[in-house]
Write a protein that holds these residues in place. Structure first.
Motif, short mmCIF file in Angstrom:
data_model
loop_
_atom_site.label_atom_id
_atom_site.label_comp_id
_atom_site.label_asym_id
_atom_site.label_seq_id
_atom_site.Cartn_x
_atom_site.Cartn_y
_atom_site.Cartn_z
N SER A 1 9.94 -4.79 -1.99
CA SER A 1 10.61 -5.89 -1.29
C SER A 1 11.68 -6.54 -2.19
O SER A 1 12.80 -6.82 -1.74
CB SER A 1 9.57 -6.94 -0.86
OG SER A 1 10.20 -8.04 -0.26
N THR B 1 -6.68 0.75 -5.37
CA THR B 1 -5.62 1.25 -4.49
C THR B 1 -4.96 0.11 -3.69
O THR B 1 -3.74 0.04 -3.57
CB THR B 1 -6.19 2.30 -3.52
OG1 THR B 1 -6.79 3.35 -4.27
CG2 THR B 1 -5.10 2.88 -2.63
N ALA B 2 -5.78 -0.80 -3.16
CA ALA B 2 -5.24 -1.93 -2.37
C ALA B 2 -4.36 -2.84 -3.22
O ALA B 2 -3.27 -3.27 -2.81
CB ALA B 2 -6.39 -2.71 -1.75
N GLN B 3 -4.87 -3.16 -4.44
CA GLN B 3 -4.10 -4.01 -5.33
C GLN B 3 -2.78 -3.34 -5.71
O GLN B 3 -1.72 -3.96 -5.73
CB GLN B 3 -4.93 -4.32 -6.58
CG GLN B 3 -4.25 -5.22 -7.59
CD GLN B 3 -4.09 -6.64 -7.06
OE1 GLN B 3 -4.85 -7.08 -6.21
NE2 GLN B 3 -3.08 -7.34 -7.55
N TYR B 4 -2.87 -2.05 -6.02
CA TYR B 4 -1.66 -1.32 -6.41
C TYR B 4 -0.67 -1.29 -5.24
O TYR B 4 0.54 -1.47 -5.43
CB TYR B 4 -2.05 0.10 -6.82
CG TYR B 4 -0.84 1.00 -7.03
CD1 TYR B 4 -0.05 0.88 -8.16
CD2 TYR B 4 -0.50 1.97 -6.08
CE1 TYR B 4 1.05 1.70 -8.35
CE2 TYR B 4 0.60 2.77 -6.25
CZ TYR B 4 1.39 2.64 -7.39
OH TYR B 4 2.49 3.43 -7.59
N SER B 5 -1.18 -1.09 -4.03
CA SER B 5 -0.31 -1.03 -2.86
C SER B 5 0.41 -2.36 -2.63
O SER B 5 1.61 -2.40 -2.33
CB SER B 5 -1.13 -0.66 -1.63
OG SER B 5 -0.31 -0.62 -0.47
N ARG B 6 -0.35 -3.45 -2.79
CA ARG B 6 0.28 -4.77 -2.61
C ARG B 6 1.39 -5.00 -3.64
O ARG B 6 2.48 -5.45 -3.32
CB ARG B 6 -0.77 -5.88 -2.71
CG ARG B 6 -1.64 -6.01 -1.47
CD ARG B 6 -2.43 -7.31 -1.49
NE ARG B 6 -3.37 -7.34 -2.60
CZ ARG B 6 -4.63 -6.90 -2.52
NH1 ARG B 6 -5.08 -6.37 -1.38
NH2 ARG B 6 -5.44 -6.97 -3.56
N ASN B 7 1.09 -4.71 -4.89
CA ASN B 7 2.08 -4.90 -5.95
C ASN B 7 3.30 -4.00 -5.77
O ASN B 7 4.45 -4.40 -6.01
CB ASN B 7 1.45 -4.63 -7.32
CG ASN B 7 0.44 -5.68 -7.71
OD1 ASN B 7 0.50 -6.81 -7.20
ND2 ASN B 7 -0.51 -5.34 -8.57
N ASN C 1 4.42 -2.89 -2.91
CA ASN C 1 5.22 -3.42 -1.80
C ASN C 1 6.05 -4.63 -2.23
O ASN C 1 7.18 -4.82 -1.77
CB ASN C 1 4.30 -3.80 -0.63
CG ASN C 1 3.86 -2.59 0.16
OD1 ASN C 1 4.57 -1.58 0.22
ND2 ASN C 1 2.67 -2.67 0.77
N ARG C 2 5.45 -5.49 -3.09
CA ARG C 2 6.23 -6.62 -3.60
C ARG C 2 7.42 -6.12 -4.39
O ARG C 2 8.54 -6.65 -4.29
CB ARG C 2 5.34 -7.49 -4.50
CG ARG C 2 4.27 -8.28 -3.77
CD ARG C 2 3.70 -9.37 -4.67
NE ARG C 2 2.49 -9.94 -4.10
CZ ARG C 2 1.25 -9.61 -4.45
NH1 ARG C 2 1.06 -8.67 -5.40
NH2 ARG C 2 0.22 -10.18 -3.89
N SER C 3 7.18 -5.10 -5.22
CA SER C 3 8.26 -4.54 -6.01
C SER C 3 9.34 -3.94 -5.12
O SER C 3 10.54 -4.10 -5.36
CB SER C 3 7.72 -3.49 -6.98
OG SER C 3 8.75 -2.94 -7.77
#
Length: 435
Positions: A21, A9-15, A17-19
């Protein structure tokens, strides 16, 4: 390595958010069509943008200078053609060509009257203004270049166009308006204080004058009124001729101004080199690569827009002592025609001198034409430069609309796909099973 649901979930959330942004960035780019909005986004392109925009601004200044000079030259050209028309009319069969030894005194007087009127027309033409500037004053454009002295002699900037002797002018003091006070530095000081910077300031700065740096500094606390300012200035300059105009009881504010307008006294009868007046320069920067060399300003890097009027009307005398100014020659011809008996030899000599000067006028007009042609070439070059710089700015700072929209839609598709993938990657919770 154990992979937990939290890690996924954390990894997916970071990715995600990058997308998001990047989607926001591309959205802004598609809206503004700019490649970057801050220098930190692309330092190299930002530095190039600064250089290009500086060049574009400089070129724009050159264009403004050129347009002003072109308009001035067009007005001058119209005046020159008018002067040439006057000269041609004077030489016509109704005037100079009609002069002969058999004419009656009455006929000669009629022609003399016409010639005097033509003199007035010449004088008016050579005092033509462009805006608030006199065109034919050489390097001085604030005053009418041609005037007539009390004895009828023609003066160019106060100098007799035939003898080269100055009629004389009194000294004029410089002036400056600062802190709500108009300061007159007095005729006795002439141009002594020209280019001085006078500052009235706050703080603890003492009152002082620096003759080397050409500065006058006054602390506002020491000059509560204009009377006090006048007293301080007289003390600093050592001259009681320095005065402050207006109500001396009024208060003084802070400010800075430059002293200008002072002129030195010229004694009547002072000899002036007419050739120097003919060769006066007034330079305009039109983008020729302003440059200085060991002798000062490189004249090839600027445009000379000066138009000394005596180059067109003529000045001085020939080897026989005859005047070489068209205005003066017309006056002398009129004087000969008004005499009871016509001296054909003297009159013919003056008419010949006028015709010679008329040819000089045509030569000057031709040379002036080369100046206007040069300005046309320079105008074309500056237009091309402006277009090229504008294209470079667009290429460096802006993106094509189609490309910006395509990039945005691609990123939007990627983001939406990521959202859909999230529902499959993240494991269902206990609550989902309880439904």
């Amino acid at each position: 390595m154990r992979v937990t649901t939290g890690m996924i979930t954390a990894q997916y959330s970071r990715n995600l958010n990058r997308s998001l942004s990047k989607l926001n960035y591309l959205n802004n780019r598609a809206t503004t069509l700019r490649k970057f909005n801050r220098a930190s986004e692309d330092p190299v392109a930002a530095a190039k943008a600064y250089s290009l925009r500086r060049s574009f601004t400089d070129n724009d200044d050159y264009v403004k200078n050129l347009e002003d000079t072109e308009n001035m030259m067009l007005t001058a050209e119209s005046s020159m053609m008018g002067l040439n028309s006057i000269a041609q009319e004077v030489s016509s069969g109704d005037m100079l060509q009609a002069v002969n030894g058999t004419m009656s005194k009455e006929d000669r007087e009629i022609i003399a009257t016409k010639l005097i009127k033509m003199q007035d027309a010449m004088l008016s033409t050579m005092n033509t203004k462009y805006g608030d500037r006199y065109l034919f004053g050489g390097s001085t454009m604030t005053k009418p270049p041609f005037t007539v002295a009390a004895d009828g002699s023609l003066l160019y900037k106060g100098v007799d166009v035939t003898t080269g002797l100055h009629q004389g002018t009194p000294g004029v003091g410089g002036s400056a308006s600062v802190g709500g006070a108009l300061i007159d530095f007095g005729a006795a000081n002439e141009s002594k204080f020209n280019d001085y910077s006078i500052s009235i300031v706050n703080g603890t700065t003492p009152n002082a004058i620096d003759t080397a740096a050409k500065t006058i500094t006054i602390n506002v606390s020491t000059v509560p009124t204009k009377q006090d300012l006048q007293t301080v200035l007289q003390g600093l300059t050592g001259s009681t001729d320095v005065t402050v105009k207006g109500d001396l009881t009024q208060t003084v504010g802070i400010g800075t101004a430059q002293v200008s307008g002072g002129e030195n006294k010229i004694t009547a009868g002072t000899s002036v080199d007419l050739k120097e007046l003919m060769n006066e320069k007034m330079y305009v920067d039109i983008g020729l690569g302003l440059d200085y060399n060991a002798n000062g300003l490189n004249e090839q890097s600027v445009f000379d827009s000066s138009l000394p009027g005596i180059n067109f009307l003529g000045c001085g005398v020939d080897k026989n002592g005859k005047p070489q100014n068209m205005y003066v020659l017309l006056g002398q011809i009129a004087t000969e025609l008004e005499k009871p008996t016509l001296d054909t030899g003297a009159t013919d000599s003056l008419i010949k001198g006028f015709n010679n000067q008329k040819q000089v006028l045509l030569t000057q007009i031709t040379q002036f034409g080369s100046k206007t042609n040069f300005l046309k070439y320079a105008d074309t070059r500056l237009d091309d430069t402006s277009l090229n710089l504008n294209k470079k700015i667009l290429d460096n700072e802006f993106v094509e609309p189609a490309e910006a929209i395509m990039d945005f839609k691609m990123q939007e598709f990627a983001y939406m796909s990521a959202l859909q993938m999230g529902t499959k990657i993240i494991q269902p919770t206990f609550l989902d099973f309880m439904r």
